[in-house]
Write a protein that holds these residues in place. Structure first.
Motif, PDB file in Angstrom:
ATOM      1  N   PHE A 163       0.836  -1.200   0.000  1.00  0.00           N
ATOM      2  CA  PHE A 163       0.000   0.000   0.000  1.00  0.00           C
ATOM      3  C   PHE A 163       0.871   1.250   0.000  1.00  0.00           C
ATOM      4  CE2 PHE A 163      -2.522  -3.334   1.946  1.00  0.00           C
ATOM      5  CZ  PHE A 163      -3.717  -3.227   1.246  1.00  0.00           C
ATOM      6  N   THR A 178      -9.123   7.444  -3.859  1.00  0.00           N
ATOM      7  CA  THR A 178      -8.401   6.486  -4.686  1.00  0.00           C
ATOM      8  C   THR A 178      -9.304   6.073  -5.830  1.00  0.00           C
ATOM      9  OG1 THR A 178      -7.062   4.452  -4.664  1.00  0.00           O
ATOM     10  CG2 THR A 178      -9.088   4.452  -3.347  1.00  0.00           C
ATOM     11  N   ARG A 179      -8.904   5.031  -6.518  1.00  0.00           N
ATOM     12  CA  ARG A 179      -9.676   4.591  -7.685  1.00  0.00           C
ATOM     13  C   ARG A 179      -9.371   3.126  -7.946  1.00  0.00           C
ATOM     14  NH1 ARG A 179     -11.918   6.378 -12.432  1.00  0.00           N
ATOM     15  NH2 ARG A 179     -11.508   5.079 -14.271  1.00  0.00           N
ATOM     16  N   LYS A 180     -10.389   2.369  -8.248  1.00  0.00           N
ATOM     17  CA  LYS A 180     -10.192   0.976  -8.652  1.00  0.00           C
ATOM     18  C   LYS A 180      -9.688   0.959 -10.097  1.00  0.00           C
ATOM     19  CE  LYS A 180     -14.464  -0.171  -7.397  1.00  0.00           C
ATOM     20  NZ  LYS A 180     -14.923   0.850  -6.439  1.00  0.00           N
ATOM     21  N   ASN A 304      -4.341   0.149  -9.719  1.00  0.00           N
ATOM     22  CA  ASN A 304      -4.768  -0.419  -8.440  1.00  0.00           C
ATOM     23  C   ASN A 304      -5.544  -1.719  -8.659  1.00  0.00           C
ATOM     24  OD1 ASN A 304      -3.751   1.530  -6.664  1.00  0.00           O
ATOM     25  ND2 ASN A 304      -5.583   2.806  -6.828  1.00  0.00           N
ATOM     26  N   THR A 309      -8.610  -2.543  -3.598  1.00  0.00           N
ATOM     27  CA  THR A 309      -8.946  -1.130  -3.428  1.00  0.00           C
ATOM     28  C   THR A 309     -10.321  -0.983  -2.790  1.00  0.00           C
ATOM     29  OG1 THR A 309      -7.640  -0.600  -5.403  1.00  0.00           O
ATOM     30  CG2 THR A 309      -9.172   1.078  -4.620  1.00  0.00           C
ATOM     31  N   SER A 310     -11.276  -1.763  -3.265  1.00  0.00           N
ATOM     32  CA  SER A 310     -12.622  -1.729  -2.697  1.00  0.00           C
ATOM     33  C   SER A 310     -12.597  -2.114  -1.221  1.00  0.00           C
ATOM     34  CB  SER A 310     -13.534  -2.674  -3.477  1.00  0.00           C
ATOM     35  OG  SER A 310     -14.851  -2.656  -2.955  1.00  0.00           O
ATOM     36  N   GLU A 325     -14.079   8.077  -4.598  1.00  0.00           N
ATOM     37  CA  GLU A 325     -13.406   7.469  -5.740  1.00  0.00           C
ATOM     38  C   GLU A 325     -13.257   8.543  -6.810  1.00  0.00           C
ATOM     39  OE1 GLU A 325     -13.237   3.361  -8.303  1.00  0.00           O
ATOM     40  OE2 GLU A 325     -14.934   3.725  -6.961  1.00  0.00           O
ATOM     41  N   CYS A 345      -2.793  -1.221  -3.464  1.00  0.00           N
ATOM     42  CA  CYS A 345      -3.359  -0.001  -4.030  1.00  0.00           C
ATOM     43  C   CYS A 345      -2.669   1.229  -3.463  1.00  0.00           C
ATOM     44  CB  CYS A 345      -4.874   0.081  -3.806  1.00  0.00           C
ATOM     45  SG  CYS A 345      -5.374   0.379  -2.103  1.00  0.00           S
ATOM     46  N   TYR A 346      -2.889   2.330  -4.150  1.00  0.00           N
ATOM     47  CA  TYR A 346      -2.308   3.635  -3.825  1.00  0.00           C
ATOM     48  C   TYR A 346      -3.453   4.557  -3.445  1.00  0.00           C
ATOM     49  CZ  TYR A 346       0.901   7.644  -4.714  1.00  0.00           C
ATOM     50  OH  TYR A 346       1.717   8.758  -4.624  1.00  0.00           O
ATOM     51  N   ILE A 347      -3.282   5.286  -2.355  1.00  0.00           N
ATOM     52  CA  ILE A 347      -4.367   6.102  -1.803  1.00  0.00           C
ATOM     53  C   ILE A 347      -3.858   7.512  -1.541  1.00  0.00           C
ATOM     54  CG2 ILE A 347      -5.963   6.359   0.148  1.00  0.00           C
ATOM     55  CD1 ILE A 347      -5.660   3.263   0.510  1.00  0.00           C
TER      56      ILE A 347
END
Length: 396
Positions: A163, A178-180, A304, A309-310, A325, A345-347
């Motif tokens: 992460f 963030t985004r899926k 991601n 991510t979810s 999102e 994932c990246y946030i």
């Protein structure tokens, strides 16, 4: 404890160390260091981790810390960047940079402080942790070299999830975003060296003026986005540096310009790079000048993992902060190389606060951030590590 109770405890513990985290961020902000020159930054990180009983090791100036719960579980990597930028600070903060021409204008000082805060939270709440947590304080992200070093030294081999967290001045303070799927584009830097023939300004006709030629190149390349490449092939191109000459009455021999090209489609990027080279070569030949065009390796797009991510967004919602999102952004980060190898994932954590003047973009000499968000960032990193370290957390 359930996830809500764990989140509440981490928030409470994060508030208790908030002043320490802010103090660390300010020390780093006052003493910024350029990529792979972060000797004092790395030393501070090592000292803080070792004071918590955390094992550390070095890769050049990158610092790796390891927290072992002693219990079966996953290995979760948490990564932040540590490098500053060659920018002269103009914020007039009491803790402004003391180093001329260098500034933490991207918020990496805050990222480091948040991960050090998370380390404190994880040590204090080790009973809630399973498996291991690898803390990666990475150098050289701006040059797309730091992640390569970490990977080539096999630091991701034992990692199950990874992460990244970064501050953002485009998102309201305290929001997570963030985004899926595709979040950031592929990126490649370029350097164009125009070799002319210098001389006295009184007889420009006897020279091959590389500055004049460079001006034509700038106009020509900016036309790529609208007149040469299909506008449906979305990409950005910027020339960000031009250097030449020494005196007002001397036409120089050489000019050097640098820039970057970015896009989500790797094939488009390769097509644009080919166009840049052919156009520059052709233009320079028309002036009887020589040129060199070189490109860095493509930093891959940051994609991601949708399911992770979810799940991460659901987990972070327990911190009682808004989760949004977002659309893809044209930033680039070599964290993308981690995600090519390991799920994660990246946030972003927002730091935009109009009342505090936290409105300027990263890489601006006026960039400031809202330090009230640091406690949420620390709690978020710790909560992700605890949640994904559980043996039953399995994603493909």
């Amino acid at each position: 404890m359930n996830i809500t109770e764990i989140a509440e405890k981490l928030l409470k513990d994060s508030e208790s160390i908030e002043n320490d985290v802010i103090a660390i961020r300010r020390i780093l902000h006052e003493n910024p260091e350029l990529p792979f020159q972060e000797t004092n930054t790395s030393r501070l990180i090592e000292e803080k981790l070792r004071s918590l009983g955390i094992q550390t090791r070095r890769l050049s100036t990158t610092v790796i810390g390891l927290i072992d719960s002693g219990k079966p579980g996953k290995t979760v990597a948490l990564r932040v960047q540590i490098s500053a930028l060659p920018i002269t600070e103009k914020t007039n903060l009491q803790f402004s940079s003391k180093i001329p021409g260098i500034m933490h204008a991207c918020g990496h000082d805050a990222n480091v402080a948040m991960l050090l805060g998370a380390a404190q939270l994880l040590v204090k709440n080790k009973d809630l942790l399973s498996g291991k947590v690898k803390l990666i304080f990475q150098a050289g992200e701006e040059e797309d070299l730091g992640a390569k070093e970490v990977i080539s030294n096999n630091e991701l081999d034992d990692v199950d999830y990874v992460f990244g967290l970064h501050v953002s001045p485009f998102i309201p303070s305290g929001f997570f975003a963030t985004r899926k799927g595709a979040l950031m584009p592929s990126s490649s830097n370029f350097k164009i060296r125009v070799k002319g023939l210098g001389g006295h300004v009184s007889s420009p006709h006897s020279t091959l003026d590389p500055i004049f030629i460079s001006a034509q190149i700038v106009n020509l390349l900016h036309g790529l986005t609208s007149r040469i490449v299909n506008p449906l092939d979305g990409f950005t191109l910027s020339i960000t540096s031009i250097h030449s000459g020494t005196k007002s009455n001397i036409i120089p021999d050489e000019a050097v310009m640098e820039g970057t090209v970015r896009g989500f489609d790797v094939f488009t990027i390769e097509k644009v790079k080919s166009k840049i080279k052919s156009l520059v070569d052709s233009l320079c030949k028309s002036f009887n000048a020589d040129c060199e065009v070189t490109f860095s390796d493509n930093c891959p797009p940051l994609i991601n993992y949708p399911e992770i991510t979810s799940r991460a967004m659901d987990i972070l919602s327990n911190l009682r902060r808004p989760i949004v999102e977002i659309e893809p952004v044209m930033l680039a980060d070599d964290f993308s190389r981690y995600l090519q190898l390991k799920p994660g994932c990246y946030i972003f954590i927002g730091t935009r606060n109009l009342e505090k003047g936290c409105i300027y973009p990263t890489h601006s000499p006026m960039f400031k951030l809202d330090e009230d968000i640091l406690k949420y960032g620390s709690a978020a990193l710790a909560l992700l590590a605890i949640s994904f370290s559980k043996e039953e957390s399995t994603f493909k």
